[in-house]
Design an enzyme around this catalytic site. Structure first.
Site, mmCIF file in Angstrom:
data_model
loop_
_atom_site.group_PDB
_atom_site.id
_atom_site.type_symbol
_atom_site.label_atom_id
_atom_site.label_comp_id
_atom_site.label_asym_id
_atom_site.label_seq_id
_atom_site.Cartn_x
_atom_site.Cartn_y
_atom_site.Cartn_z
ATOM 1 N N TYR A 55 8.000 6.316 42.105
ATOM 2 C CA TYR A 55 9.391 6.146 42.052
ATOM 3 C C TYR A 55 9.852 5.866 40.488
ATOM 4 C CZ TYR A 55 8.987 4.865 46.841
ATOM 5 O OH TYR A 55 8.676 4.945 48.069
ATOM 6 N N HIS A 119 0.504 6.647 49.575
ATOM 7 C CA HIS A 119 1.794 7.164 49.771
ATOM 8 C C HIS A 119 1.727 8.533 50.741
ATOM 9 C CE1 HIS A 119 5.781 7.282 47.423
ATOM 10 N NE2 HIS A 119 5.967 7.441 48.682
ATOM 11 N N PRO A 200 15.711 3.129 57.067
ATOM 12 C CA PRO A 200 16.207 2.703 58.334
ATOM 13 C C PRO A 200 17.665 2.764 58.723
ATOM 14 C CG PRO A 200 15.855 0.900 56.767
ATOM 15 C CD PRO A 200 15.344 2.087 56.167
ATOM 16 N N GLY A 202 19.013 5.930 58.106
ATOM 17 C CA GLY A 202 19.030 7.436 58.033
ATOM 18 C C GLY A 202 19.514 7.644 56.718
ATOM 19 N N GLY A 204 20.789 6.326 54.212
ATOM 20 C CA GLY A 204 22.407 5.964 54.005
ATOM 21 C C GLY A 204 23.274 6.531 54.913
#
Length: 327
Positions: A55, A119, A200, A202, A204
């Site tokens: 990230y 990952h 969780p 979607g 956003g």
């Protein structure tokens, strides 16, 4: 804020996904803003924070490390390995894992990683070798718990036989239910492994704040390449958001709160990690812990969802190629 168990790791029932503060959902947020969001989460009882070396790359781990340094012994930090950020592609060779863990520890300003996820499953390295490398790191005290991200049920079982897996992370939400169909949730239940849904709400979309008119920057927002975020599918899937919205109106809840409450009601060992860079969205997400959906309400929500078709696949073809679907 109550707690839940991921294997033997006890964490807050909602965690914090930190990725979007630094990368992938638009340009990076201001660093001080990011630190404030993370520290406010701690003040509100969140004890589980999720990041990864990829990230940024690297910048999110550094941010999380600085933000959580004053609270290090009160929180659990999860990060991830498995990409070769120099050569490109996947790399879960044991020597590589033992190299990159040192860099993650340094960026995170800590002497141990509470939960260390692979990952993405590397098909060129037997999962038993990966689990063995993590077992060594656990023996050294550098890692406390082992996790897998986007692993198949078969891979989970093979890894768990070598080193206990504490948590599996996969996309799972009211609108994305592959984990219910492909045996992953079943394997977690059988083996006593916790489950951490990423996306969780979607990515956003289930907040109701993203629609066909929303403009995302293709240079900084990976969702622009996802089929589900095409203008056509954003419009077509609006019916899913509407189910959450209509239910929420009766209980004075936002669609995001209903979506998170639905997830937490599925199993007591599920810990969603919604991500945000905004304090108002954080407060909204954390409000879901006060929501207790009854079996009748859950059946009603699922009955409405069953009438609908979700348009568009999870991610793009390139991303899905490295999702482990071995059977």
């Amino acid at each position: 804020m109550r707690t839940r168990k991921l294997g033997t790791l006890e964490v807050s029932e909602i965690g914090a996904g930190c990725m979007s503060i630094s990368a992938n959902y638009g340009p990076p947020a201001d660093r001080q803003q990011g630190i404030q969001v993370i520290r406010t989460a701690v003040e509100k009882g969140v004890t589980f924070f999720d990041t990864a070396e990829v990230y940024g790359p690297y910048t999110n781990e550094d941010l999380v490390g600085e933000a959580l340094a004053p609270f290090r012994n009160q929180v659990a930090i999860a990060t991830k390995f498995g990409f070769d950020l120099n050569a490109g592609g996947l790399n879960s060779r044991p020597a590589h894992i033992k190299q990159v863990v040192e860099a993650s520890l340094k960026r995170l300003r800590t002497d141990r990683i509470d939960l260390y996820y692979q990952h993405r499953v590397d098909p060129s390295v037997p999962i038993e070798d990966v689990a063995g490398a993590i077992k060594d790191l656990i023996a050294q005290g550098k890692v406390l718990h082992f996790g897998l991200s986007e692993a198949s049920a078969k891979t989970i079982r093979r890894a768990h036989a070598v080193q206990a897996v504490s948590a599996v992370q996969t996309e799972y939400s009211f609108m994305e239910r592959d984990a219910e169909r492909n045996g992953v949730l079943q394997a977690c239940e059988e083996l006593g492994i916790g489950f951490v849904p990423w996306g969780p709400v979607g990515m956003g979309y289930l907040t109701g704040k993203v629609d066909a008119r929303t403009v995302l920057d293709p240079k900084t927002d990976l969702r622009t390449g996802f089929d589900r975020f095409s203008a056509e599918n954003l419009a077509a899937n609006r019916a899913v958001v509407e189910v959450l919205r209509q239910f929420g109106v009766k209980k004075n809840l936002s669609p995001a709160q209903v979506a998170l409450a639905w997830l937490m009601a599925q199993k007591p060992w599920i810990v969603p990690i919604p991500g945000t860079r905004r304090l108002d969205h954080q407060a909204e997400n954390l409000g879901a812990v006060a929501v207790q959906l009854t079996p009748i309400e859950l059946r009603a929500l699922d009955a409405e969802f069953a009438k609908l078709k979700v348009h568009g696949g999870r991610m793009n073809a390139e991303q899905m190629r490295i999702v482990d679907q071995s059977v």
